[in-house]
Scaffold this motif. Structure first.
Motif, mmCIF file in Angstrom:
data_model
loop_
_atom_site.group_PDB
_atom_site.id
_atom_site.type_symbol
_atom_site.label_atom_id
_atom_site.label_comp_id
_atom_site.label_asym_id
_atom_site.label_seq_id
_atom_site.Cartn_x
_atom_site.Cartn_y
_atom_site.Cartn_z
ATOM 1 N N THR A 8 1.801 3.716 -3.395
ATOM 2 C CA THR A 8 1.271 5.530 -3.695
ATOM 3 C C THR A 8 3.054 6.271 -3.534
ATOM 4 O O THR A 8 3.671 7.159 -3.658
ATOM 5 N N ILE A 9 4.289 5.452 -3.415
ATOM 6 C CA ILE A 9 5.466 6.039 -2.992
ATOM 7 C C ILE A 9 6.068 6.463 -4.780
ATOM 8 O O ILE A 9 6.730 7.049 -5.168
ATOM 9 N N LYS A 29 0.962 -0.962 0.159
ATOM 10 C CA LYS A 29 -0.346 -0.055 0.082
ATOM 11 C C LYS A 29 1.022 1.394 -0.106
ATOM 12 O O LYS A 29 0.414 2.331 -0.572
ATOM 13 N N GLY A 30 1.731 0.906 0.862
ATOM 14 C CA GLY A 30 2.558 2.620 0.940
ATOM 15 C C GLY A 30 3.485 2.359 -0.209
ATOM 16 O O GLY A 30 3.857 3.882 -0.902
ATOM 17 N N MET A 31 3.891 1.613 -1.155
ATOM 18 C CA MET A 31 5.008 0.849 -2.150
ATOM 19 C C MET A 31 4.449 1.982 -3.453
ATOM 20 O O MET A 31 4.869 2.798 -3.572
#
Lengths: 350, 369
Positions: free
Chosen positions: A151-152, A147-149
């Protein structure tokens, strides 16, 4: 095969006389799906009578079918993988960026999707199987990471304009003998997208694999009882590793199929897909405790889930909350059926 | 476990006590907390600064990162209490807590606002709204409990039903409107009571902890839920009803959800059904796991779970301080979580100690030379 009283070559009685858990649950699922679809055809008419409606369900859910197949395998071995949904989002976003900003080709994008799946599978599988940490926590971390990756990699939604990709996305495969006449009196043949072909291939291959291969049977054995599987000489760690690995690789394939269907990258893509996959597997008769399950059931589970959504929306209850409540009610119903069937069966066998 | 303890008693001296500390369950969250504190001390000691300032209403309030952590972790700590009990007794987790928080919050607003979504005055006393919300949340907890305890459905699957439907039910309770309460006294529970500089949720969380500590000390709740989690059949033979114990833990979790939901709506005096308490179930389960409790049920350590909740909030606040984008936050969180979990796993520890043992002879050989 379940009812015939046959003797084997050695003269012993065949061991199975009643239906196994897997078969009872599979039958219930297929029956409910057929009844539901038939009822929709009779009472709602028009839309559901067109073959294209059915194929649209397939088109929209090709990715979910593949994800659910992977989920079923993991659930059969007694594990769980809740990272597949956000992995799909990560794959869509990575492929979209790769195609539009890095000048990649469709083949390299597919390779990238598969690579992400393989990497997730190796890491999660190793931690779960060889370091013996609960699958829920490991894949929860995987879910957060993906999930974080996403948006990165890129934080906004955008549509892919790559030409080769657009051509592949628009490819329609017409189904022979199926079609309907539209309002202008013109015959429109029914079609499916490429993703559906992939999904059906995956279902058939996995069905054969789980039913007749040595590893496939090992999945059931490990899920049923880990200790006895160990005593049978099955390498439990390796089997569990392979199950989680396979699930992530299938999530890689499913992610690309999803990308092929939507043609864009967005952090909010496929949100909740892991729960839909788990729900489909449950409706299809796979049990979270392990050892029980069937890929064909999972396939029908996805179809049931999306048919009920279609029915709700064609009843005019368009608000999002009705869909969710109906789906939840359906999961509840199936769980109760399964629970009652299994409790009664256990009582009668004692 | 007992064999470990006896072997520890035999080993004396500093090394023995250190080893004993490391083997304590609560060591994992404490170590994680110490690591985070150390990291912040080295990078920027101003992290720990607490100052007294005035808020917009002109009242003196404490502010600083530490206060933020204590304040924001309140809901999570309250949920961790219920989740620990559920995990211990049923050997599974409730993934519907986020959705039931939405329902609880929605009920509070519905009772306070009546049918008007922008009321001038409150339609009912706040205490009534709170009690109604407790009853509703406990009913939903009981629904999960019945499915798990009496229909013997795996907890995660049973709670998947409310996970799917919960936010929709919450929206339906208020006819999909977003009521806003203008009465300032309602905001006291989620922010500050005038004159008291510490945020109210901190007090509520402490109250919950005291209640559960008393309950564990003076009732058989803890003992029974652990024995049911370890072996339901033998607890049945000892006269405990495993189904009822499982059921009651879900009702208790429902109560925790009600309190957490009440704090959540009080913070903003309104609610957003699709966003409120999103993914909090994952954090609550993580708190239990970080506390070193087995997610497959059995023995638990309540203090460690609650500490786990504060560790998670500490981590989140630290990341926020370093300007990590809120949507990219989960990636960093995942890396930290997986490191913590892997390091605390028995198999990984064994492998590490084997690795050290291999290194040690090499070192000795070097010294001899």
């Amino acid at each position: 095969m379940a009812f015939s009283k046959t003797t084997t070559k050695e003269g012993r009685l065949a061991p199975r006389h009643s239906m196994s858990d897997t078969n009872i649950l599979l039958c219930i699922t297929i029956l409910v799906f057929l009844v539901m679809y038939a009822a929709a055809m009779i009472f709602l008419g028009s839309g559901f009578l067109k073959p294209q409606t059915f194929f649209n369900i397939l088109n929209e859910n090709a990715a979910l079918i593949i994800l659910s197949c992977g989920m079923s395998i993991v659930m059969i071995t007694g594990g769980i993988d809740i990272s597949v949904g956000t992995m799909t989002a990560l794959i869509s976003m990575s492929c979209a960026v790769h195609l539009d900003y890095q000048g990649g080709s469709v083949a390299s994008a597919a390779g990238l999707a598969l690579l992400i799946g393989v990497l997730f599978g190796l890491v999660q599988g190793y931690i779960i199987a060889y370091l013996e940490i609960q699958p829920f926590i490991v894949t929860l971390a995987g879910m957060f990471f993906a999930k974080g990756m996403t948006t990165i990699v890129n934080s906004t939604q955008f549509n892919v304009e790559h030409e080769g990709f657009q051509a592949l996305k628009a490819t329609r495969i017409y189904v022979p003998g199926m079609g309907s006449v539209n309002k202008l009196g013109k015959y429109v043949p029914a079609y499916v997208e490429i993703g559906v072909i992939v999904a059906v291939l995956v279902v058939i291959l996995l069905f054969v694999f789980l039913r007749w291969s040595k590893l496939g049977r090992a999945f059931y054995a490990v899920g049923g009882n880990r200790q006895s599987a160990n005593m049978l000489g099955i390498n439990v760690r390796r089997t569990r590793f392979l199950a989680h690995f396979l699930c992530s690789v299938l999530a890689g394939i499913g992610g690309f199929v999803y990308f092929l269907h939507v043609g864009s990258g967005s952090p909010s893509h496929a949100s909740g897909a892991e729960m839909n996959a788990i729900a489909s597997s449950i409706i299809g008769g796979t049990m979270l405790t392990g050892g029980v399950g069937n890929i064909v059931g999972t396939f029908f589970g996805v179809l049931s889930l999306s048919t009920i959504k279609n029915i709700v929306s064609s009843l005019g209850l368009d608000e999002a909350w009705w869909t969710n409540i109906t789906v939840a009610a359906m999961i509840c119903l199936f769980l109760l059926i399964q629970s009652v069937v299994l409790i009664r069966k256990n009582k009668s066998s004692k | 476990m007992s064999s470990v303890k006896t072997s520890l008693k035999e080993k004396k001296g500093l090394k023995g006590t250190l080893l004993g500390l490391v083997r304590q369950q609560i060591f994992i969250p404490i170590a994680a907390l110490l690591l985070l504190v150390l990291f912040n001390l080295i990078v920027d000691p101003s992290f720990f600064a607490i100052s007294l300032s005035e808020n917009s209403a002109g009242d003196p309030v404490l502010s600083g990162y530490l206060i933020t952590i204590l304040d924001n972790a309140s809901e999570l700590a309250i949920l961790a209490i219920g989740m620990t009990l559920v995990t211990a007794a049923s050997g599974g987790q409730d993934i519907s807590v986020g959705a039931t928080i939405a329902i609880a919050g929605s009920v509070v607003l519905r009772v306070l606002c009546g049918t008007n979504s922008r009321p001038e005055t409150l339609q009912a006393p706040i205490i009534v709204a709170f009690l109604v919300c407790c009853v509703v949340a406990m009913l939903f907890g009981a629904f999960n409990g019945v499915l798990v305890a009496y229909f013997k459905i795996q907890p995660m699957v049973a709670t998947l039903i409310l996970y799917t439907a919960g936010r929709s039910i919450a929206a339906w309770i208020n006819n999909n409107e977003l009521p806003i309460i203008s009465e300032p006294s309602f905001g006291y529970f989620g922010n500050f009571i005038p004159g008291i500089p510490v945020p109210t949720p901190v007090f509520i969380a402490i109250a919950c902890m005291v209640v559960i500590a008393l309950a564990l000390k003076f009732t058989n709740l803890g003992l029974y839920s652990q024995s049911v989690g370890i072996n339901p059949h033998s607890s049945r033979l000892n006269g405990i009803d495993p189904a009822f114990i499982k059921f009651i833990t879900y009702v208790i979790l429902g109560l925790c959800v009600a309190v957490a939901g009440f704090i959540k709506v009080s913070r903003f005096s309104t609610i957003n059904y699709s966003v409120v308490a999103k993914d909090i179930e994952m954090d609550a389960i993580l708190a239990v796991a970080l506390g070193g409790n087995a997610l497959s049920g059995g023995k638990f350590n309540m203090g460690a779970s609650i500490l786990g909740a504060y560790v998670i909030q500490f981590l989140t606040t630290t990341l926020f301080k370093f300007n990590v984008d809120s949507s990219a936050l989960p990636a960093y969180k995942a890396v930290v979580v997986i490191l913590l979990v892997v390091l605390s796993a028995p198999v990984a520890r064994e492998k590490l100690s084997n690795f050290w043992k291999k290194l040690a002879p090499a070192k000795a050989a070097k010294e001899a030379n």
